[in-house]
Design an enzyme around this catalytic site. Structure first.
Site, PDB file in Angstrom:
ATOM      1  CG  ASP A   1      13.978 -20.209  11.143  1.00 31.24           C
ATOM      2  OD1 ASP A   1      14.174 -20.896   9.716  1.00 31.24           O
ATOM      3  OD2 ASP A   1      14.451 -19.478  11.207  1.00 31.24           O
TER       4      ASP A   1
ATOM      5  CG  ASN B   1      17.713 -19.918   3.255  1.00 35.70           C
ATOM      6  OD1 ASN B   1      16.943 -19.060   2.208  1.00 35.70           O
ATOM      7  ND2 ASN B   1      18.528 -20.857   3.568  1.00 35.70           N
TER       8      ASN B   1
END
Ligand code: IPE
Ligand code: IPE
Ligand code: MG
Length: 233
Positions: A21, A69
């Site tokens: 991330d 996502n």
């Protein structure tokens, strides 16, 4: 600094899973576009995967794209998919040389034909190797558990822990001992919900594109300071 070549894990640490991330924040901090962050992120993923196998890990998993996502802007999704496709085009020989099995965790039916074909071909080419590189693409932990239950029902098999484990995208892969998340968020974001039940969790503020061998060693050293009790004493 350690001599990284000499650094080795033992049988207590066989599988590390990474939530990569912070690519977007890394790019923004540099006045770059988010895709630039993802480009560097893929390079770091390749490097860290190799380092993990050099350290003696048996399995390594990277979270590349979640079922959530898809909420992102189409242009960013396209960049990520293109980067993954390019990686699949070039990584085959190196994985074979390193004797690493490549496996995608996730719903491949939701990916475009080109990407799916590249994944299938690489999975077949490397299926006989023991060391495993899992890349989670269009992956969600809840989605995976539902998919596994449906599979068992369709096959008329009993739903129990053993059958369900084997019906997950990870199949016979050992569970992660350590889950590492970069970029400061302290959550799993739908990653390996079943498999990480007893994994040690390690969070670092380092953004994924900055994650280095030294950061990996810090995570591993922290892992070895933990005492895993599995509910016992
Ligand atoms: C991780 O970086 C990569 C993916 C989720 C595909 P992000 O893109 O989430 O980066 P941040 O969290 O916005 O910084
Ligand atoms: C988790 O990161 C997914 C991947 C690393 C592929 P996100 O950036 O999507 O997670 P949230 O939105 O912060 O929970
Ligand atoms: Mg993020």
């Amino acid at each position: 600094m350690e001599n990284n070549n000499c650094f080795k894990v033992d049988e207590n640490l066989r599988h590390i899973a990474f939530i990569m991330d912070g690519n977007g924040r890394w790019a923004k901090m540099r006045g770059m576009s988010r895709p630039e962050g993802h480009k560097v992120g893929v390079k770091v993923f390749e490097h860290i995967a190799n380092t993990c196998f050099d350290f003696g890990l048996e399995a390594v998993t990277f979270y590349a794209f979640s079922t959530e996502n898809w909420k992102r802007p189409p242009a960013e999704i396209k960049t990520i998919m293109n980067l993954l496709a390019r990686y699949l085009e070039v990584c085959g020989d190196d994985l074979v040389k390193r004797e690493v099995r490549f496996r995608v965790l996730g719903d491949k039916d939701g990916l475009n034909d080109n990407l799916r074909e590249k994944i299938n071909s690489l999975e077949q080419r490397t299926a006989h190797f023991r060391k495993t590189l899992n890349v989670a693409i269009n992956y969600g932990g809840r989605d995976e558990i539902v998919h596994a239950c449906k599979k068992l029902v369709d096959e008329g098999r009993e739903i129990n822990k053993e059958n369900l484990s084997l019906a997950l995208y990870t199949e016979d892969c050992i569970d992660p001992d350590l889950v590492v998340r970069t970029a400061g968020e302290k959550r799993l974001s739908n990653f390996l919900l079943w498999q990480a039940s007893y994994a040690e969790l390690y969070f670092t503020d380092t953004l994924w594109p900055d994650f280095s061998d030294e950061d990996l060693i810090l995570a591993i050293k922290e892992f070895y300071r933990r005492r895993r009790r599995y509910g016992g004493l």
